[in-house]
Motif scaffolding. Structure first.
Motif, PDB file in Angstrom:
ATOM      1  N   LEU A  74       0.832  -1.205   0.000  1.00  0.00           N
ATOM      2  CA  LEU A  74       0.000   0.000   0.000  1.00  0.00           C
ATOM      3  C   LEU A  74       0.864   1.253   0.000  1.00  0.00           C
ATOM      4  O   LEU A  74       0.602   2.202  -0.754  1.00  0.00           O
ATOM      5  CB  LEU A  74      -0.933  -0.002   1.222  1.00  0.00           C
ATOM      6  CG  LEU A  74      -1.862   1.194   1.366  1.00  0.00           C
ATOM      7  CD1 LEU A  74      -2.853   1.234   0.212  1.00  0.00           C
ATOM      8  CD2 LEU A  74      -2.587   1.129   2.696  1.00  0.00           C
ATOM      9  N   VAL A  75       1.909   1.256   0.819  1.00  0.00           N
ATOM     10  CA  VAL A  75       2.820   2.406   0.876  1.00  0.00           C
ATOM     11  C   VAL A  75       3.516   2.590  -0.469  1.00  0.00           C
ATOM     12  O   VAL A  75       3.640   3.727  -0.964  1.00  0.00           O
ATOM     13  CB  VAL A  75       3.843   2.234   2.021  1.00  0.00           C
ATOM     14  CG1 VAL A  75       4.955   3.277   1.936  1.00  0.00           C
ATOM     15  CG2 VAL A  75       3.139   2.307   3.373  1.00  0.00           C
ATOM     16  N   ASP A  76       3.956   1.493  -1.092  1.00  0.00           N
ATOM     17  CA  ASP A  76       4.592   1.589  -2.404  1.00  0.00           C
ATOM     18  C   ASP A  76       3.642   2.192  -3.437  1.00  0.00           C
ATOM     19  O   ASP A  76       4.039   3.067  -4.230  1.00  0.00           O
ATOM     20  CB  ASP A  76       5.052   0.198  -2.883  1.00  0.00           C
ATOM     21  CG  ASP A  76       6.238  -0.331  -2.090  1.00  0.00           C
ATOM     22  OD1 ASP A  76       6.900   0.471  -1.396  1.00  0.00           O
ATOM     23  OD2 ASP A  76       6.489  -1.553  -2.161  1.00  0.00           O
ATOM     24  N   LYS A  77       2.405   1.771  -3.442  1.00  0.00           N
ATOM     25  CA  LYS A  77       1.427   2.298  -4.400  1.00  0.00           C
ATOM     26  C   LYS A  77       1.137   3.767  -4.133  1.00  0.00           C
ATOM     27  O   LYS A  77       1.010   4.566  -5.067  1.00  0.00           O
ATOM     28  CB  LYS A  77       0.133   1.474  -4.344  1.00  0.00           C
ATOM     29  CG  LYS A  77       0.314   0.077  -4.907  1.00  0.00           C
ATOM     30  CD  LYS A  77      -0.924  -0.759  -4.732  1.00  0.00           C
ATOM     31  CE  LYS A  77      -0.629  -2.186  -5.206  1.00  0.00           C
ATOM     32  NZ  LYS A  77      -1.687  -3.094  -4.894  1.00  0.00           N
ATOM     33  N   LEU A  78       1.038   4.135  -2.860  1.00  0.00           N
ATOM     34  CA  LEU A  78       0.790   5.531  -2.504  1.00  0.00           C
ATOM     35  C   LEU A  78       1.952   6.423  -2.939  1.00  0.00           C
ATOM     36  O   LEU A  78       1.734   7.503  -3.517  1.00  0.00           O
ATOM     37  CB  LEU A  78       0.556   5.659  -0.995  1.00  0.00           C
ATOM     38  CG  LEU A  78       0.231   7.044  -0.468  1.00  0.00           C
ATOM     39  CD1 LEU A  78      -1.053   7.569  -1.092  1.00  0.00           C
ATOM     40  CD2 LEU A  78       0.119   7.013   1.048  1.00  0.00           C
ATOM     41  N   ALA A  81       1.873   6.825  -6.678  1.00  0.00           N
ATOM     42  CA  ALA A  81       0.816   7.762  -7.086  1.00  0.00           C
ATOM     43  C   ALA A  81       1.256   9.206  -6.830  1.00  0.00           C
ATOM     44  O   ALA A  81       1.029  10.097  -7.666  1.00  0.00           O
ATOM     45  CB  ALA A  81      -0.478   7.452  -6.340  1.00  0.00           C
ATOM     46  N   LEU A  82       1.895   9.459  -5.686  1.00  0.00           N
ATOM     47  CA  LEU A  82       2.375  10.808  -5.373  1.00  0.00           C
ATOM     48  C   LEU A  82       3.460  11.264  -6.351  1.00  0.00           C
ATOM     49  O   LEU A  82       3.443  12.411  -6.835  1.00  0.00           O
ATOM     50  CB  LEU A  82       2.898  10.879  -3.932  1.00  0.00           C
ATOM     51  CG  LEU A  82       1.834  10.833  -2.834  1.00  0.00           C
ATOM     52  CD1 LEU A  82       2.505  10.761  -1.473  1.00  0.00           C
ATOM     53  CD2 LEU A  82       0.932  12.049  -2.921  1.00  0.00           C
ATOM     54  N   VAL A  83       4.381  10.365  -6.640  1.00  0.00           N
ATOM     55  CA  VAL A  83       5.441  10.712  -7.596  1.00  0.00           C
ATOM     56  C   VAL A  83       4.829  10.957  -8.968  1.00  0.00           C
ATOM     57  O   VAL A  83       5.192  11.921  -9.674  1.00  0.00           O
ATOM     58  CB  VAL A  83       6.518   9.604  -7.641  1.00  0.00           C
ATOM     59  CG1 VAL A  83       7.469   9.805  -8.809  1.00  0.00           C
ATOM     60  CG2 VAL A  83       7.288   9.563  -6.325  1.00  0.00           C
TER      61      VAL A  83
END
Length: 96
Positions: A74-78, A81-83
């Motif tokens: 989840l942190v990797d996906k977030l 998405a932010l990048v």
């Protein structure tokens, strides 16, 4: 003759006492045998419990790793998405 009869009675009395002592020893020996069997069964049960506990510990470790992996995903996906949003913002001209 009377002396022999007294000695014979003493031997008979001693024999009866010895029979009683032998019966008591047999009873105590039986109790010790049963105790030894019980201890052996307890030791076997303890080994089985040890194996079960090891299996449970392995299962618990596997269960605790799953949520951590999900959180990391989840942190990797977030972050991705932010990048991506930041790169899109830069490509759109930054602070317009």
């Amino acid at each position: 003759m009377e002396d022999i009869a007294v000695k014979l009675q003493e031997v008979a009395d001693r024999s009866l006492r010895n029979e009683g002592r032998i019966k008591k020893l047999e009873s105590e020996h039986q109790a010790l045998t049963e105790l030894a069997i019980s201890v052996k069964e307890l030791a076997t049960d303890q080994v089985n419990m040890k194996d079960d506990i090891a299996e449970i510990k392995t299962d618990v470790k596997a269960m605790t790793v799953k949520p951590a992996k999900r959180w990391d995903g989840l942190v990797d996906k977030l972050l991705a998405a932010l990048v991506g949003a930041f790169v899109a913002w830069l490509l759109m001209g930054g602070a317009v």
